[in-house]
Scaffold this active site. Sequence first.
Site, PDB file in Angstrom:
ATOM      1  N   CYS B 105       0.971  -1.107   0.059  1.00 49.38           N
ATOM      2  CA  CYS B 105       0.013   0.113   0.068  1.00 49.38           C
ATOM      3  C   CYS B 105       0.864   1.091   0.076  1.00 49.38           C
ATOM      4  O   CYS B 105       1.649   1.669   0.951  1.00 49.38           O
ATOM      5  CB  CYS B 105      -1.022   0.073   1.381  1.00 49.38           C
ATOM      6  SG  CYS B 105      -1.918   1.629   1.373  1.00 49.38           S
ATOM      7  N   CYS B 108      -0.593   4.425   2.483  1.00 48.32           N
ATOM      8  CA  CYS B 108      -0.418   4.098   4.084  1.00 48.32           C
ATOM      9  C   CYS B 108      -0.298   2.662   4.253  1.00 48.32           C
ATOM     10  O   CYS B 108       0.785   2.302   4.339  1.00 48.32           O
ATOM     11  CB  CYS B 108      -1.631   4.904   4.582  1.00 48.32           C
ATOM     12  SG  CYS B 108      -3.431   4.291   3.826  1.00 48.32           S
ATOM     13  N   SER B 109      -1.384   2.199   4.633  1.00 49.60           N
ATOM     14  CA  SER B 109      -1.211   0.590   5.126  1.00 49.60           C
ATOM     15  C   SER B 109      -2.348  -0.160   4.810  1.00 49.60           C
ATOM     16  O   SER B 109      -2.577  -0.824   5.589  1.00 49.60           O
ATOM     17  CB  SER B 109      -0.977   0.720   6.683  1.00 49.60           C
ATOM     18  OG  SER B 109      -1.890   1.566   7.461  1.00 49.60           O
ATOM     19  N   CYS B 110      -3.184  -0.059   3.942  1.00 48.72           N
ATOM     20  CA  CYS B 110      -4.098  -0.870   3.418  1.00 48.72           C
ATOM     21  C   CYS B 110      -3.928  -2.121   3.409  1.00 48.72           C
ATOM     22  O   CYS B 110      -2.662  -2.354   2.815  1.00 48.72           O
ATOM     23  CB  CYS B 110      -4.825  -0.423   2.135  1.00 48.72           C
ATOM     24  SG  CYS B 110      -5.597   1.382   2.370  1.00 48.72           S
TER      25      CYS B 110
END
Lengths: 116, 205
Positions: B105, B108-110
Amino acid sequence: MTVPDDLASIRSDDDEPAFAAPWEATAFALKAHLVATGVLDAAAFATLLGEEMRKDHAAQDEGTAYFVAYVTALERAIATIAPPERLAAEQAAWRAAAEATPHGAPIVLDRCRDKA
Amino acid sequence: MSTDHADHSHLSDMDVRVRALQSVLEEKGFVDPAALDELVTLYEHEVGPQNGARVVARAWTDSDYAARLFASAGPAIAELGYSGRQGEHMVALQNTPETHNMVVCTLCSCYPWAVLGLPPTWYKAPAYRAKAVADPRGVLADFGVSLPEATKIRVWDSTAEMRYLVVPMRPEGTDGWSEEALAAIVTRDSMIGTGLPHADEAAAR
């Protein structure tokens, strides 16, 4: 963009707990709950989180920098529901509650202040 | 850690910020405390890469299931009792000798929590997020994985709406294994695309 080469040094984390501190787990669950109930838009939150992750927040309070960014993004995401001044007042109430609570007892918020 | 010895309690700044978020949202009726507690417990204890590993093992042993998984991952994953609670769309990516899939991702941090639990630290780090796109083969080398030159590496950028589960190739030497034994060798990294399952993983467990 320069490509960092320190990836190998951060990948050996198989045994680390999912959350470094209880507040991280609560923040994570809060966000999941708000998205599941339609209060929060997942894409909008992702954008805010991306912005906060680029700001290099410092890790603190036995938690990780990632979750400091996460909480900051969450505060921004719900600003229309809970404006910064409302959050600040609530934080002050929690600090006051902690100071009024004997060590070892659960800290609870006294809602009576709202009736004053 | 606090070093003062006062007889009252102390809350850290982050603890205070999260408690304030929670109590304001509860007071305004946006958060149900019981549902929130349930979620904290769920993510802390029950959701983890073992869920994804069961999906992969089922796909390895049941070709009809695999067909359903690659056609429409969300319903196929839900068949095993796992579902995303935030309406995100799931896609299962099939590794083949020609194509290796890797998930990142960049924003961000999906991450596909419903099947993999919480993302590891490196997944959230700028080092991985930048390098996965710029130099995926280098990332694999960092993780101790080397693929044949002929294998193409495809990098998939997750979003809030779209999450990916990599289905690695079933390793050699696992003929006749039970679904449970197979699930035990499917690592988290192999389902992100930064690792490969190995038949001898089972011996180490």
